[in-house]
Design a protein around this motif. Structure first.
Motif, PDB file in Angstrom:
ATOM      1  N   UNK A  25       3.109  -2.312  12.091  1.00 45.02           N
ATOM      2  CA  UNK A  25       1.715  -1.993  11.869  1.00 45.02           C
ATOM      3  C   UNK A  25       2.730  -3.182   9.930  1.00 45.02           C
TER       4      UNK A  25
ATOM      5  N   UNK B  28      -3.403  -4.311  12.281  1.00 45.51           N
ATOM      6  CA  UNK B  28      -2.556  -3.214  12.097  1.00 45.51           C
ATOM      7  C   UNK B  28      -1.808  -2.107  10.996  1.00 45.51           C
ATOM      8  N   UNK B  29      -2.482  -1.279  10.497  1.00 43.28           N
ATOM      9  CA  UNK B  29      -1.998  -0.674   9.076  1.00 43.28           C
ATOM     10  C   UNK B  29      -1.941   0.642   9.939  1.00 43.28           C
ATOM     11  N   UNK B  30      -1.028   1.583   8.835  1.00 43.13           N
ATOM     12  CA  UNK B  30      -0.731   2.777   9.427  1.00 43.13           C
ATOM     13  C   UNK B  30      -1.795   3.520   8.583  1.00 43.13           C
ATOM     14  N   UNK B  31      -2.904   4.543   8.932  1.00 49.17           N
ATOM     15  CA  UNK B  31      -3.745   5.207   8.371  1.00 49.17           C
ATOM     16  C   UNK B  31      -4.323   5.749   8.726  1.00 49.17           C
TER      17      UNK B  31
ATOM     18  N   UNK C 272      10.076  -0.467  10.574  1.00 44.07           N
ATOM     19  CA  UNK C 272       9.175  -0.481  10.013  1.00 44.07           C
ATOM     20  C   UNK C 272       8.164   0.420  10.474  1.00 44.07           C
ATOM     21  N   UNK C 273       6.928   0.652  10.372  1.00 43.10           N
ATOM     22  CA  UNK C 273       5.995   1.797  10.815  1.00 43.10           C
ATOM     23  C   UNK C 273       5.181   1.946  12.324  1.00 43.10           C
ATOM     24  N   UNK C 274       5.597   2.373  13.455  1.00 43.36           N
ATOM     25  CA  UNK C 274       4.946   2.081  14.680  1.00 43.36           C
ATOM     26  C   UNK C 274       4.662   3.280  15.533  1.00 43.36           C
TER      27      UNK C 274
ATOM     28  N   UNK D 104      -1.057  13.659  15.189  1.00 45.70           N
ATOM     29  CA  UNK D 104      -1.860  12.509  16.567  1.00 45.70           C
ATOM     30  C   UNK D 104      -1.072  12.185  17.421  1.00 45.70           C
TER      31      UNK D 104
ATOM     32  N   UNK E  85      -0.632   8.555  15.803  1.00 42.68           N
ATOM     33  CA  UNK E  85       0.005   8.503  14.638  1.00 42.68           C
ATOM     34  C   UNK E  85       1.941   7.447  14.402  1.00 42.68           C
ATOM     35  N   UNK E  86       1.860   7.263  12.906  1.00 43.31           N
ATOM     36  CA  UNK E  86       2.660   6.350  13.229  1.00 43.31           C
ATOM     37  C   UNK E  86       3.569   7.088  12.372  1.00 43.31           C
TER      38      UNK E  86
END
Lengths: 252, 195
Positions: A3, A249-252, B116-118, B132, B135-136
């Motif tokens: 993201x 792409x965002x972490x939401x 980072x966020x994956x 979920x 989910x990140x």
């Protein structure tokens, strides 16, 4: 897929946030821990704390604050300001910071980037660059909070710094900072195309479109802003939804 | 409940300790074999070089103790990698609890480390109850555990790899659950509530 990251930045002096923070629902807007928690809850992906304290007590105050922040939030954070030695870094990481950022000290002695990345891994060594576009069209590196001009171009310095051990670049455009006219797309794009490390764009955010532009047009890995978040001009959840609707792409 | 965090020279213990505190749990950070053996839950953090980390465990004999633990054990990041057979990082023979190897990311176009966020998906464990799909979570790593029978969650970066592993009472998370916002908190809570 990774993201893109949204990063609020907090300026710290003597353990308190400075420079207009105006959150209606926070009683003590000077409390960096309360603000950090607020941003983490709102969906900030990471936080940056920039310490501008000038006193000799600085190191101790900052280490204590870092520990309080680390205890309070469940997202990563970077701490910068006045860091010059491996010992400084060790103290901050030991107290719970995930990354540190260095600026002028690394320019004067790039070897510290190597020492820090050898000791702790390049992933926690962020190189901050203050850059300004001059009349000749080149982006030059400035030191000491933008007060001292160097003859080095930003591309030269960033390339050298990554070779030395910097694991991420925090790029602040002095031309754009405070203008609210958008990020410096050209130099950000030049760096993201050239470097093998992530680039955080900083300076100039005024509206949500500016974030979209820096992600889409300049391929920034992250975007950092301060006042528009502090004054509630842009709420992080709104920003992230807007960007997601625009296929980022965002972490939401 | 007694929670012990394994103390050795490659541990990122402070962040894990704080995460447990936020969730309302206390833990001890220790290399005392008796305390580790008797704890209800053991957390095995890790940052830095897998080779240096294994050397540190061998010096204190923890490399023999850890595979013999029978309570739930959670390896985090390099801690998870050390549960595997082998790591390409410094050509290291690891603890051999989980039958897979750890390899270096190779890519001409993607940035390494993966930072980072994956997202995580393909869940197969109660550790992921209430999380979920897609989910990140927050990652910082240059080496990954290949997919295998013990994979209980997958992440795609350069290729699909093991985001989480489980073999009997041994669990592992490649991402930093302690820095992964609500999703990370939930996974840690699920681990702490294992019976």
């Amino acid at each position: 897929m990774l993201a893109k990251r949204i990063i609020p930045c907090l300026d710290i002096k003597d353990g308190r946030t400075v420079k207009g923070v105006n959150f209606v629902d926070i009683k003590d807007a000077g409390d960096p821990v309360a603000l950090a928690v607020k941003y983490a809850e709102q969906g900030a992906d990471e936080l940056v704390f920039l310490d501008i304290t000038a006193t000799v007590e600085r190191r101790k105050t900052l280490a204590t604050l870092v520990k309080e922040i680390a205890a309070a939030i469940n997202i990563p954070f970077t701490v910068g300001g006045g860091i010059t030695t491996v010992k400084d870094v060790e103290l901050l990481l030991h107290n719970g910071a995930d990354k540190i950022s260095v600026n002028s000290a690394a320019f004067r002695n790039p070897d510290i980037l190597t020492q820090m990345s050898n000791a702790f891994g390049s992933q926690c060594v962020v190189l901050a660059i203050d850059t300004k576009k001059e009349a000749d069209g080149e982006w030059y590196v400035y030191l000491n909070g933008g007060r001292v001009k160097t003859s080095s171009t930003t591309i030269e310095w960033a390339t050298k710094a990554v070779e030395a051990g910097a694991g991420e670049i925090l790029l602040t455009s002095m031309n754009n900072d405070g203008t609210k006219n958008g990020f410096a797309l050209d130099i950000t794009k030049a760096l993201t195309g050239l470097l093998q490390v992530p680039v955080i764009a900083s300076g100039g955010a005024g509206n949500m479109q500016h974030f979209k532009d820096v992600f889409v047009q300049a391929n920034a890995d992250a975007a950092l802003a301060a006042s528009i978040f502090h004054f509630g001009e842009i709420a992080i959840p709104d920003l992230k939804h807007y960007l997601q609707e625009n296929d980022i792409l965002m972490r939401i | 409940m007694e929670i012990a965090i394994i103390k050795y020279n490659a541990g990122n213990t402070q962040s894990v300790l704080f995460a447990l505190q936020r969730l309302g749990y206390k833990a001890v950070v220790t290399d005392d074999k008796k305390i580790l053996s008797n704890a209800d839950k053991v957390i095995f953090p890790g940052v830095g070089n897998a080779g240096a980390a294994m050397q540190s465990l061998q010096l204190t004999g923890l490399d023999k103790l850890i595979p013999a633990l029978t309570q739930p054990v959670l390896g985090v990041c390099v801690g998870m990698q050390l549960l595997c057979n082998y790591s390409e990082e410094a050509n290291t023979n690891c603890l051999g609890i989980i039958n897979t190897s750890v390899k270096k990311f190779v890519s001409a176009t993607k940035k390494i480390p993966h930072m980072g966020w994956n997202t995580i998906y393909n869940f197969n464990s109660i550790l992921l109850d209430g999380v979920k799909q897609h989910e990140f979570v927050y990652y910082v790593h240059s080496y990954y555990a290949a997919l295998c029978n013990a994979s209980i969650a997958t992440t795609d970066y350069i290729l699909p790899y093991s985001a989480m592993l489980q073999q009997d009472n041994f669990y592992g998370v490649q991402f930093h659950a302690e820095k992964s916002a609500k999703a990370g908190d939930k996974i840690l809570l699920n681990f702490l509530q294992l019976t």
